[in-house]
Scaffold this motif. Structure first.
Motif, PDB file in Angstrom:
ATOM      1  N   ASP A   1       0.828  -1.211   0.000  1.00 25.85           N
ATOM      2  CA  ASP A   1       0.000   0.000   0.000  1.00 25.85           C
ATOM      3  C   ASP A   1       0.863   1.261   0.000  1.00 25.85           C
ATOM      4  O   ASP A   1       0.581   2.223  -0.728  1.00 25.85           O
ATOM      5  N   VAL A   2       1.911   1.262   0.806  1.00 29.83           N
ATOM      6  CA  VAL A   2       2.821   2.415   0.841  1.00 29.83           C
ATOM      7  C   VAL A   2       3.495   2.572  -0.523  1.00 29.83           C
ATOM      8  O   VAL A   2       3.575   3.678  -1.070  1.00 29.83           O
ATOM      9  N   ASP A   3       3.968   1.453  -1.072  1.00 29.22           N
ATOM     10  CA  ASP A   3       4.593   1.494  -2.399  1.00 29.22           C
ATOM     11  C   ASP A   3       3.624   2.034  -3.446  1.00 29.22           C
ATOM     12  O   ASP A   3       4.012   2.844  -4.300  1.00 29.22           O
ATOM     13  N   GLN A   4       2.389   1.602  -3.386  1.00 30.22           N
ATOM     14  CA  GLN A   4       1.390   2.041  -4.363  1.00 30.22           C
ATOM     15  C   GLN A   4       1.143   3.546  -4.259  1.00 30.22           C
ATOM     16  O   GLN A   4       0.994   4.228  -5.267  1.00 30.22           O
ATOM     17  N   LEU A   5       1.114   4.062  -3.055  1.00 30.21           N
ATOM     18  CA  LEU A   5       0.902   5.491  -2.869  1.00 30.21           C
ATOM     19  C   LEU A   5       2.075   6.289  -3.434  1.00 30.21           C
ATOM     20  O   LEU A   5       1.880   7.263  -4.160  1.00 30.21           O
ATOM     21  N   VAL A   6       3.297   5.860  -3.132  1.00 27.39           N
ATOM     22  CA  VAL A   6       4.478   6.554  -3.646  1.00 27.39           C
ATOM     23  C   VAL A   6       4.536   6.435  -5.164  1.00 27.39           C
ATOM     24  O   VAL A   6       4.846   7.410  -5.865  1.00 27.39           O
ATOM     25  N   LYS A   7       4.194   5.274  -5.677  1.00 22.13           N
ATOM     26  CA  LYS A   7       4.172   5.080  -7.122  1.00 22.13           C
ATOM     27  C   LYS A   7       3.161   6.023  -7.776  1.00 22.13           C
ATOM     28  O   LYS A   7       3.439   6.632  -8.815  1.00 22.13           O
ATOM     29  N   GLY A   8       1.992   6.156  -7.165  1.00 20.49           N
ATOM     30  CA  GLY A   8       0.977   7.058  -7.699  1.00 20.49           C
ATOM     31  C   GLY A   8       1.450   8.498  -7.773  1.00 20.49           C
ATOM     32  O   GLY A   8       1.052   9.246  -8.664  1.00 20.49           O
ATOM     33  N   LEU A   9       2.308   8.875  -6.841  1.00 22.30           N
ATOM     34  CA  LEU A   9       2.829  10.244  -6.843  1.00 22.30           C
ATOM     35  C   LEU A   9       3.953  10.450  -7.853  1.00 22.30           C
ATOM     36  O   LEU A   9       4.056  11.516  -8.464  1.00 22.30           O
ATOM     37  N   LEU A  10       4.798   9.443  -8.032  1.00 26.41           N
ATOM     38  CA  LEU A  10       6.003   9.628  -8.831  1.00 26.41           C
ATOM     39  C   LEU A  10       5.961   9.034 -10.238  1.00 26.41           C
ATOM     40  O   LEU A  10       6.737   9.450 -11.097  1.00 26.41           O
ATOM     41  N   GLU A  11       5.086   8.074 -10.480  1.00 27.18           N
ATOM     42  CA  GLU A  11       5.075   7.426 -11.790  1.00 27.18           C
ATOM     43  C   GLU A  11       4.704   8.426 -12.879  1.00 27.18           C
ATOM     44  O   GLU A  11       3.709   9.135 -12.781  1.00 27.18           O
ATOM     45  N   ASN A  12       5.537   8.485 -13.909  1.00 27.12           N
ATOM     46  CA  ASN A  12       5.339   9.407 -15.037  1.00 27.12           C
ATOM     47  C   ASN A  12       5.211  10.862 -14.592  1.00 27.12           C
ATOM     48  O   ASN A  12       4.515  11.654 -15.245  1.00 27.12           O
ATOM     49  N   ALA A  13       5.854  11.212 -13.489  1.00 26.12           N
ATOM     50  CA  ALA A  13       5.772  12.580 -12.978  1.00 26.12           C
ATOM     51  C   ALA A  13       6.444  13.544 -13.949  1.00 26.12           C
ATOM     52  O   ALA A  13       7.544  13.291 -14.431  1.00 26.12           O
ATOM     53  N   ASN A  14       5.768  14.644 -14.212  1.00 23.43           N
ATOM     54  CA  ASN A  14       6.363  15.689 -15.045  1.00 23.43           C
ATOM     55  C   ASN A  14       7.161  16.635 -14.149  1.00 23.43           C
ATOM     56  O   ASN A  14       7.233  16.451 -12.924  1.00 23.43           O
ATOM     57  N   GLY A  15       7.748  17.646 -14.736  1.00 22.09           N
ATOM     58  CA  GLY A  15       8.569  18.582 -13.968  1.00 22.09           C
ATOM     59  C   GLY A  15       7.811  19.278 -12.854  1.00 22.09           C
ATOM     60  O   GLY A  15       8.330  19.451 -11.750  1.00 22.09           O
ATOM     61  N   ASP A  16       6.564  19.671 -13.145  1.00 27.22           N
ATOM     62  CA  ASP A  16       5.766  20.341 -12.108  1.00 27.22           C
ATOM     63  C   ASP A  16       5.475  19.415 -10.931  1.00 27.22           C
ATOM     64  O   ASP A  16       5.441  19.847  -9.785  1.00 27.22           O
ATOM     65  N   ARG A  17       5.256  18.134 -11.207  1.00 22.32           N
ATOM     66  CA  ARG A  17       5.006  17.187 -10.119  1.00 22.32           C
ATOM     67  C   ARG A  17       6.246  17.071  -9.240  1.00 22.32           C
ATOM     68  O   ARG A  17       6.164  17.077  -8.024  1.00 22.32           O
ATOM     69  N   TRP A  18       7.429  16.942  -9.870  1.00 23.26           N
ATOM     70  CA  TRP A  18       8.664  16.864  -9.081  1.00 23.26           C
ATOM     71  C   TRP A  18       8.847  18.126  -8.245  1.00 23.26           C
ATOM     72  O   TRP A  18       9.218  18.049  -7.076  1.00 23.26           O
ATOM     73  N   LEU A  19       8.554  19.281  -8.837  1.00 25.85           N
ATOM     74  CA  LEU A  19       8.669  20.535  -8.086  1.00 25.85           C
ATOM     75  C   LEU A  19       7.664  20.583  -6.937  1.00 25.85           C
ATOM     76  O   LEU A  19       7.987  21.033  -5.837  1.00 25.85           O
ATOM     77  N   SER A  20       6.444  20.119  -7.169  1.00 27.22           N
ATOM     78  CA  SER A  20       5.411  20.127  -6.125  1.00 27.22           C
ATOM     79  C   SER A  20       5.772  19.216  -4.962  1.00 27.22           C
ATOM     80  O   SER A  20       5.405  19.483  -3.821  1.00 27.22           O
ATOM     81  N   LEU A  21       6.493  18.137  -5.246  1.00 24.11           N
ATOM     82  CA  LEU A  21       6.849  17.161  -4.210  1.00 24.11           C
ATOM     83  C   LEU A  21       8.224  17.408  -3.602  1.00 24.11           C
ATOM     84  O   LEU A  21       8.641  16.650  -2.721  1.00 24.11           O
ATOM     85  N   CYS A  22       8.917  18.448  -4.039  1.00 27.48           N
ATOM     86  CA  CYS A  22      10.314  18.625  -3.615  1.00 27.48           C
ATOM     87  C   CYS A  22      10.469  18.657  -2.093  1.00 27.48           C
ATOM     88  O   CYS A  22      11.464  18.175  -1.570  1.00 27.48           O
ATOM     89  N   GLY A  23       9.516  19.181  -1.382  1.00 27.90           N
ATOM     90  CA  GLY A  23       9.626  19.285   0.072  1.00 27.90           C
ATOM     91  C   GLY A  23       9.447  17.976   0.820  1.00 27.90           C
ATOM     92  O   GLY A  23       9.769  17.895   2.005  1.00 27.90           O
ATOM     93  N   VAL A  24       8.955  16.943   0.133  1.00 28.98           N
ATOM     94  CA  VAL A  24       8.709  15.659   0.797  1.00 28.98           C
ATOM     95  C   VAL A  24       9.469  14.507   0.138  1.00 28.98           C
ATOM     96  O   VAL A  24       9.197  13.340   0.429  1.00 28.98           O
ATOM     97  N   LEU A  25      10.416  14.805  -0.721  1.00 28.76           N
ATOM     98  CA  LEU A  25      11.154  13.749  -1.413  1.00 28.76           C
ATOM     99  C   LEU A  25      11.916  12.846  -0.453  1.00 28.76           C
ATOM    100  O   LEU A  25      11.972  11.636  -0.643  1.00 28.76           O
ATOM    101  N   ARG A  26      12.492  13.428   0.586  1.00 29.52           N
ATOM    102  CA  ARG A  26      13.235  12.610   1.557  1.00 29.52           C
ATOM    103  C   ARG A  26      12.309  11.586   2.208  1.00 29.52           C
ATOM    104  O   ARG A  26      12.637  10.402   2.312  1.00 29.52           O
ATOM    105  N   GLN A  27      11.146  12.020   2.619  1.00 32.46           N
ATOM    106  CA  GLN A  27      10.211  11.119   3.279  1.00 32.46           C
ATOM    107  C   GLN A  27       9.684  10.051   2.317  1.00 32.46           C
ATOM    108  O   GLN A  27       9.529   8.890   2.694  1.00 32.46           O
ATOM    109  N   LEU A  28       9.417  10.433   1.078  1.00 32.43           N
ATOM    110  CA  LEU A  28       8.959   9.447   0.100  1.00 32.43           C
ATOM    111  C   LEU A  28      10.044   8.413  -0.166  1.00 32.43           C
ATOM    112  O   LEU A  28       9.755   7.222  -0.307  1.00 32.43           O
TER     113      LEU A  28
END
Length: 182
Positions: free
Chosen positions: A53-80
């Motif tokens: 379940d944790v893997d699926q959630l992280v996958k949903g956030l990062l799979e095929n992420a565009n530049g804006d998605r990476w920028l939006s998640l930059c503050g939580v990348l360590r935790q992910l």
């Protein structure tokens, strides 16, 4: 992140322009910290369903992420990365394999003003440095850092992929004990 709707040189004033997230930073931090704790609990109790379940959630956030998605998640990348290290690294590698890697958006800055431009890439480097402590992830982390080594970073900035790579390798191969080859 609503701040990304603004021009890069105005993002530092996102709150003034009313471009802020509806969720507070404390709520977001609590959620991603809970993911790490849930993963640790799942590993300790061998609850593979929770790990999935944790893997699926992280996958949903990062799979095929565009530049804006990476920028939006930059503050939580360590935790992910801590919550799902294998999946995080595989999604980072997938991004780096693209012709124009979306993750490199973390290295693009607006006006090159040292006072107002955020350094989005720092959290990615921090995440990779944490993952590098595991011999299982060391090779992939080094490969990712090497692929990012030519990413543009402000000249006054010491946090750059090449320095992280050197730091990881220096810590890895210190004295007569090498974490690369136990």
């Amino acid at each position: 992140d609503p701040a990304l709707e603004l021009e890069p040189d105005k993002r530092w004033m996102a709150a003034v322009y009313g471009h802020v997230r509806e969720e507070s930073g404390i709520v977001i931090e609590s959620i991603v910290d809970s993911l790490i704790k849930l993963r640790l609990y799942a590993e300790d109790t061998e609850r593979h369903d929770l790990m999935a379940d944790v893997d699926q959630l992280v996958k949903g956030l990062l799979e095929n992420a565009n530049g804006d998605r990476w920028l939006s998640l930059c503050g939580v990348l360590r935790q992910l990365a801590e919550a799902s290290p294998d999946l995080f690294l595989s999604q980072l590698e997938a991004s780096l394999r693209c012709a124009n890697p979306p993750v490199r958006a973390l290295f693009s800055n607006g006006s090159n003003d040292a006072f107002t431009d955020p350094s989005y890439h720092v959290n990615l480097l921090w995440a990779l440095e944490i993952l590098a402590w595991s011999p299982k992830h060391l090779a992939k982390v080094c490969d990712c850092l090497a692929r990012l080594a030519d990413a543009p970073v402000k000249s006054n900035m010491r946090n750059r992929p090449s320095n992280s790579l050197a730091s990881v390798l220096r810590a890895c191969c210190r004295e007569d004990r090498c974490r690369c080859h136990p």
